[in-house]
Design a protein around this motif. Sequence first.
Motif, PDB file in Angstrom:
ATOM      1  N   ILE A  26       0.820  -1.219   0.000  1.00 46.29           N
ATOM      2  CA  ILE A  26       0.000   0.000   0.000  1.00 46.29           C
ATOM      3  C   ILE A  26       0.853   1.268   0.000  1.00 46.29           C
ATOM      4  O   ILE A  26       0.316   2.360   0.139  1.00 46.29           O
ATOM      5  CB  ILE A  26      -0.957   0.015   1.215  1.00 46.29           C
ATOM      6  CG1 ILE A  26      -0.172  -0.136   2.518  1.00 46.29           C
ATOM      7  CG2 ILE A  26      -1.998  -1.098   1.093  1.00 46.29           C
ATOM      8  CD1 ILE A  26      -1.032  -0.058   3.773  1.00 46.29           C
ATOM      9  N   SER A  27       2.164   1.133  -0.143  1.00 45.20           N
ATOM     10  CA  SER A  27       3.119   2.236  -0.221  1.00 45.20           C
ATOM     11  C   SER A  27       3.367   2.918   1.123  1.00 45.20           C
ATOM     12  O   SER A  27       2.595   3.789   1.551  1.00 45.20           O
ATOM     13  CB  SER A  27       2.681   3.295  -1.243  1.00 45.20           C
ATOM     14  OG  SER A  27       3.631   4.354  -1.271  1.00 45.20           O
ATOM     15  N   ALA A  30       4.093   6.769   0.558  1.00 43.00           N
ATOM     16  CA  ALA A  30       2.891   7.601   0.440  1.00 43.00           C
ATOM     17  C   ALA A  30       2.316   7.896   1.813  1.00 43.00           C
ATOM     18  O   ALA A  30       1.935   9.039   2.111  1.00 43.00           O
ATOM     19  CB  ALA A  30       1.851   6.898  -0.434  1.00 43.00           C
ATOM     20  N   PHE A 118       0.904  10.637  -6.253  1.00 40.25           N
ATOM     21  CA  PHE A 118       0.426   9.627  -5.309  1.00 40.25           C
ATOM     22  C   PHE A 118      -0.957   9.118  -5.711  1.00 40.25           C
ATOM     23  O   PHE A 118      -1.239   7.929  -5.599  1.00 40.25           O
ATOM     24  CB  PHE A 118       0.366  10.200  -3.887  1.00 40.25           C
ATOM     25  CG  PHE A 118       1.706  10.523  -3.305  1.00 40.25           C
ATOM     26  CD1 PHE A 118       2.515   9.518  -2.801  1.00 40.25           C
ATOM     27  CD2 PHE A 118       2.165  11.826  -3.255  1.00 40.25           C
ATOM     28  CE1 PHE A 118       3.749   9.801  -2.255  1.00 40.25           C
ATOM     29  CE2 PHE A 118       3.401  12.125  -2.718  1.00 40.25           C
ATOM     30  CZ  PHE A 118       4.200  11.108  -2.219  1.00 40.25           C
ATOM     31  N   LEU A 122      -1.301   5.203  -6.565  1.00 40.76           N
ATOM     32  CA  LEU A 122      -2.116   4.433  -5.627  1.00 40.76           C
ATOM     33  C   LEU A 122      -3.284   3.751  -6.342  1.00 40.76           C
ATOM     34  O   LEU A 122      -3.516   2.547  -6.179  1.00 40.76           O
ATOM     35  CB  LEU A 122      -2.636   5.333  -4.505  1.00 40.76           C
ATOM     36  CG  LEU A 122      -1.635   5.722  -3.419  1.00 40.76           C
ATOM     37  CD1 LEU A 122      -2.213   6.830  -2.537  1.00 40.76           C
ATOM     38  CD2 LEU A 122      -1.246   4.519  -2.562  1.00 40.76           C
ATOM     39  N   GLY A 179       4.366   6.319  -4.096  1.00 46.41           N
ATOM     40  CA  GLY A 179       3.025   5.766  -4.075  1.00 46.41           C
ATOM     41  C   GLY A 179       2.897   4.411  -4.741  1.00 46.41           C
ATOM     42  O   GLY A 179       1.848   3.771  -4.653  1.00 46.41           O
ATOM     43  N   SER A 181       4.727   1.498  -4.175  1.00 43.51           N
ATOM     44  CA  SER A 181       4.922   0.436  -3.193  1.00 43.51           C
ATOM     45  C   SER A 181       5.955  -0.573  -3.681  1.00 43.51           C
ATOM     46  O   SER A 181       5.724  -1.293  -4.659  1.00 43.51           O
ATOM     47  CB  SER A 181       3.627  -0.302  -2.840  1.00 43.51           C
ATOM     48  OG  SER A 181       3.901  -1.435  -2.028  1.00 43.51           O
ATOM     49  N   ARG A 269      -5.941   0.785  -1.513  1.00 48.57           N
ATOM     50  CA  ARG A 269      -5.146   1.718  -2.316  1.00 48.57           C
ATOM     51  C   ARG A 269      -6.052   2.638  -3.136  1.00 48.57           C
ATOM     52  O   ARG A 269      -5.829   3.855  -3.196  1.00 48.57           O
ATOM     53  CB  ARG A 269      -4.219   0.948  -3.261  1.00 48.57           C
ATOM     54  CG  ARG A 269      -3.060   0.230  -2.622  1.00 48.57           C
ATOM     55  CD  ARG A 269      -2.272  -0.507  -3.705  1.00 48.57           C
ATOM     56  NE  ARG A 269      -1.709   0.454  -4.626  1.00 48.57           N
ATOM     57  CZ  ARG A 269      -0.426   0.832  -4.626  1.00 48.57           C
ATOM     58  NH1 ARG A 269       0.422   0.296  -3.757  1.00 48.57           N
ATOM     59  NH2 ARG A 269       0.022   1.710  -5.496  1.00 48.57           N
ATOM     60  N   GLY A 273      -6.351   6.632  -2.674  1.00 43.76           N
ATOM     61  CA  GLY A 273      -6.068   7.510  -3.800  1.00 43.76           C
ATOM     62  C   GLY A 273      -7.205   8.480  -4.049  1.00 43.76           C
ATOM     63  O   GLY A 273      -6.986   9.670  -4.324  1.00 43.76           O
TER      64      GLY A 273
END
Length: 286
Positions: A26-27, A30, A118, A122, A179, A181, A269, A273
């Motif tokens: 899920i990063s 970010a 991002f 995402l 973003g 991941s 995600r 976003g």
Amino acid sequence: MTDSMLFFIKAVFLGLIEGITEFLPISSTAHLLLVGDWIGFDSGNAKVFEVVIQFGSILAVMWVFRSRLWQLVHGTFTGVRSEVLFTRNLIIAFLPAAVIGALTIKYIKMLFHHPIVFVVTLIAGGLIMLWVERKPHFAKNASNETAASEHVSARTLEEISWRQALAVGFAQCLAMVPGTSRSGATIISGMLAGIHRKTATEFSFFLAMPTMLAATAYDLYKNGVGISPDVSVAIIVGFIAAFLSALLVVRALLTFISRYTYRPFAWYRIALGLVVLLWLWRSGAM
């Protein structure tokens, strides 16, 4: 509460965020930057804090896999073929990001100043994950076992081929974009290359060790001299918080993926976003 105390509390909070998100697709970057902006945490323009506390999470996974890691090191130096090949694959997977990252790091860091990046990464990453998990050979039901067996060629770390490792390595380069991941890119690419879901996750964990060690060493070399005493202490407490929270997440993730798919993370995600997109629109940043 003094400003210094509040600063350290924020550092601990971000350390927990890092440890929780580093190995989930899920990063973590970010989350660190978005949450850091939300709570007003400023560690300086170099962003050394974010990079170094990520290594706290890597030490956690090294601790979880300490027996397997020792087996790998010992086997490589004593000439055990399976361990030598595993080490070779890690080097192959590490090199693309090391080379491309060194050449493009200046341009990549410019992307961190554009929140819309991002939003795109995402949502796009979530859609890709949903697409991959919809494929019959990744389904978690008995009716697709035959398709899964035909597609998956590596069910253990030792069975991963150099071509599969190289595919994962190039996918890791995508994670340089904020973003995306790192774990998400490497796990999903590994699955597409024919690596079993759990094995792809474990390979992603092992690949994170040299990757994040190199990133931490590079950032400290380039920016470590200018770190203030307050930021240094913040890095230490954030590092510890990331280490402890990551210990719990790594074990939980391995248990989770043995039973379920990555779809919940994909939907998360996409939702995140969209929230960021709404925030940018409401704040007039678009």
